[in-house]
Design an enzyme around this catalytic site. Sequence first.
Site, PDB file in Angstrom:
ATOM      1  N   HIS A   1     -22.388  23.819  17.918  1.00 26.54           N
ATOM      2  CA  HIS A   1     -21.953  24.017  16.542  1.00 26.54           C
ATOM      3  C   HIS A   1     -21.650  22.676  15.856  1.00 26.54           C
ATOM      4  CE1 HIS A   1     -20.244  26.822  13.527  1.00 26.54           C
ATOM      5  NE2 HIS A   1     -19.627  25.739  13.143  1.00 26.54           N
TER       6      HIS A   1
ATOM      7  N   HIS B   1     -22.027  32.169   8.879  1.00 26.06           N
ATOM      8  CA  HIS B   1     -20.830  32.622   9.566  1.00 26.06           C
ATOM      9  C   HIS B   1     -21.159  33.937  10.259  1.00 26.06           C
ATOM     10  CE1 HIS B   1     -16.268  31.772   9.376  1.00 26.06           C
ATOM     11  NE2 HIS B   1     -16.902  30.834  10.027  1.00 26.06           N
TER      12      HIS B   1
END
Lengths: 978, 243
Positions: free
Chosen positions: A237, A310
């Site tokens: 990430h 998300h």
Amino acid sequence: MTVFRIEVTAKDQTGDPGIVAAAHRLGVDTLQSCRKSRLYFLTHHKPAALGAEQIERLCAALLVDPVVETALISSQSENGPSEVDSRFDTAAGDQVIEVALRPGVTDVSARVLEQGASELGIPGLQAATATQFRLTGVLSESELRRLARGLLCNETIESYSLGPIEPPFGRSSEARNYVEKIPLVGLDEAALMLLSNERTLSLDVREMKEIQSYYEEIGRAPTDVELETLAQTWSEHCVHKTFKAEVEFTSYGPHGRPNPTEKIQGLLNTYIQAATEKVKRPWVRSAFIDDAGIIEFDDKYDLAFKVETHNHPSALEPFGGANTGIGGVVRDIIAVSARPIACTDVLCFGPQNFPQEAVPAGVLHPARVEDGVVAGIGDYGNKLGLPTVNGTVIYDSGYLGNPLVFCGAVGLLPKGSHPTAPQKGDRVVVLGGRTGRDGIHGATFSSAELTQDTHMESGSAVQIGDPITEKGLIELVEHARDARLYNAITDCGAGGLSSAVGEMGEELGADIELMEVALKYPGLTPWEIWLSEAQERMVLAVPPANLERLGALANLWDVEMRDLGRFSGDGWLRVRYNDRPVAELPMKFLHEGLPLPRREAHYHEGGPGWKSQPAENELGRTSLNERTVLLQMLSHPSVASKERIVRTYDHEVRGGTLVRPFVGPYMDGPSDAAVLKPLGTWDNERAFALSVGINPLLGKRDSYSMAVSAVDEAFRNAVAVGADPDRIALLDNFCWGNPTIPDRLGALVRTCQGCYDAAVAYNAPFISGKDSLYNEFEGHPIPGTLLISAIGIVPDMRHTCTSDFKDSGNLIYLLGETRGEIGGSLLSQLLGWEGGEAPAMPDDPLARYRALHAAMRSGLIQSCHDLSEGGLAVALAEMCLGGRLGAKVDLLAICGNDLFHPYVQLFCETNGRHLVEVTPADRGRFEESMASSPCALLGEVLPSEQVLFTKGPERLFKLTLDEIATSWKGDAKDEASN
Amino acid sequence: MAGGSPSIVHINQLRAGAFRFSEFGMLVLPGGFSYGDALGAGVRLALDLQVFFHEELAEFVESGRPVLGICNGFQTLVKAGLLPGYGREHGGSAKRRPSSGNRDVTLTTNTRGHFECRWVHLAVEPETKADCLAQIEDLVFCPVAHGEGNFQVNGDESLRQLEKRNLVAFRYVDARGERAGGRYPINPNGSVADIAGICNPAGNVIGLMPHPEDHIESIQNPLSKSGRLGLSVFRAIISRASL
């Protein structure tokens, strides 16, 4: 201690029909009605401070609307019997489910209530909130639990009770000054991996060994703070290792023959950034360096644009996941010192009518996911005062376990106003929300696959946003920027302080005292404070001399400010807790120690079962006629109107939305893109367009074509509303499965190659991007999905265009050649065809878009719509509906005469095409301006309600506007106003 | 454009005494989500107004200077008891704290149950006490963007009182100016009697849910037409401003 319980209920007893309908879908047919009440629990550590008089005052001023609500007040003391319980027995036939947030989850209402109480002269009030659902109908306990779990309560962040719920006050615990040392010496590979998994580090064996050998060398064990910091900093990430990895790529031809293996030194370098460097546009201000891409807007201002995903949080807690998705991307814009001015959203869900019983365990039903995500986006964007202006929604069963939520934000900043160099001695300042145990491990969690148990394990990774705190940040940072109070700024996103401070202090090093961090509640260990991804926080490098002025601004905007330490200049990251060192790491190891992975990638061209053209008999076999196919397409969830979603977003606030999501006299026709005029720039004519291109259906057929087509779609959408094709910048967002599996990565490689080729052909730079990998549920990957977002300059806001037909008698032209590409098209999906060429890049795409743009600037184009899913037929139907006008078109006139079947002409999805409307008076000038681009006169706009398709003298079929509206708008058909 | 020169003042600046109401000729409470609308739209800001600025605001209103509440500002004025503001008419002292606990009107959740953004037409109520609005000759066309804009009253008598006293300022109408009659989406939120905005008995405190500030130039008009600007609302009200 006495706890007052206040139950606020609407006087109108109708209840919530939406819940009843959803319960019936869940298979609980006996539910007749459901009434919702708000519950407030109030208590005070001094019993005398809170009595009937205070409760009445609170109800009158804050809790109850006397016109439409009533309140039921009861109290419960620790020893005495509860007065509440008895009431439940008296409500004959009703059952009650009560739902409250789990301790530690942000409860904005409770906090606002506590502040308000203090203003009313009741300081020190402790408040908590919950929701009561009063259900009528014969319901068994197991049905009640099904309703609670399947509909009313998300156990990731909430708990429920059948009957009165325990007042959900957070239990405060003692501060925990506890730091663990984690011995790595002598651990073998299996033991290292066990450790990585147990702590959700998401590090692979090479990475664990690298850390092991570092600590062996310095002769000590890492602390938990250090190990967690390394895991966050090295997570997929945060560092995007797949996009930096060396990839060995082998593609296989249609007959399974391998082509020579290529070594790719990083997908990002080789394709994405390489394209930006190759096209070298002078108006790019920042690409791939800052938290958002930046381009020039006008003489005074630049525009920043960023799109984030998300996905994992939204799968678990749709409202909170999408809510904090918007919050996060808006902070990316604040983090380039820009004022956020607009939001975008692109959503991919499972089919809304998916059978409940077929939904896998651990997965929320797609309808519940959609409701939550849409509400979460609206809640945050609307409350920030930002217009949400562009996006799309795609439905495919591949997104069942892994919905995709792309959140975008645009910002405006004065040229040269974004400082990026922290100085030695600058203070490390945190602004915004308090830190809690929320969002811990978000970065490593989003770098792992979901399983059916993820819900229960990763609750702490999911959060609820607090947009009003973020609104304060927006205002504060804008003022601090204008006063030049800071030297660098970044947001606290994934990895929390560890990654924000770690990145900002990469060159200088930083000394941090964790005791200075403002906490929501005590009890956090040092590593939790350091890693927490609590929302609405920014980190700034502030010269000590400016602290006081920044503090005054923070007071004005009601934003908390904390000084955590300094940028030291010695190149070390030192973290202390109450003066005791808890982490000491050289920045060099933190940022350069990660061994870049090597990955293998395979790609089979055409995919299995590939055929170059649909066989004659496939076309012949189809029993559906064109008319039926068109109506089916118009009602296909991915094509049909998204008005029910889009109207819940504010798209008008700030007064600059010039081309809206819906257009035409009834304001219900689809728009190709949004055009915005930023507040503060009304002294000139310049505006900008936002558009998207996305086609995962095509990706299943051909990854390269998906990339090229997504770029073309974003491009042609932007051009359709008036953007200058020479001033368009692109963003890439890749959502993919597990990249360590060669076929997943192979498709990703082909997609990146398509991105490069398209960007170069369109002379358009990528300015920012993001990847979200490991989107798999129980081993099933999502369809590899590329979102291309475009931001383009509209040179003259008075020369924009919308897609609705304007006047009968006008001429309809098709721009671009039709090549009959139906591979990966909506038509193929509806008819179950597997073959067909996937759409290629158009010949010389820029030339045609320049010609169209020039015609638009000259005022020759009355309306313009791009051809995408469903091709020509869908586009024409939409233009007719938008303008409430009919049309007649002749398919024989279409450029590309090798097409034998009307299906292909009507529905193929060849790139590079627009339908435009031109007045008869402008015909000569228009045709002259398009002389060197493919352009065909197809027909004309009619005053009637009829949309007629012919092929030469032969009438193929016709539709009425009413039929189009019924298919495309569904239930909302009769709602058009005016 | 409307003839004023606005200052944007944060409520904390007013609380700190950096600005005073009396320095200004007109007060606008704009839209937005004060305190995130936790506890209901405008409720928390209404408390601030009552606790910190009760007297100052009462003097401002008493002086006849105009107060305009848009969207959240309207919700706040209603929940603070400043609209329709009967209290001070009944011979009661103007300084008496308006009690929000016995309000007669409110703005509550839209009938559809969620936030909605769409353009609407507004007609100025012909006999409205907010007489400055009479200079608005045409309809006003502008967007609504709210989740709690459903104007409701405490019984039929309250509505009769409002109408009898001419305290209705705006109603939702169709493009021809015909009353919406509750029809969605012409009346976008289910407001009783299509009421989009009201005023106080003195006519100087005015609130409305729609956003006239989003239509001050024709280029903002989604129908590509001219006229029916929201700007006319500001021009009208500013004509009453004075120092």
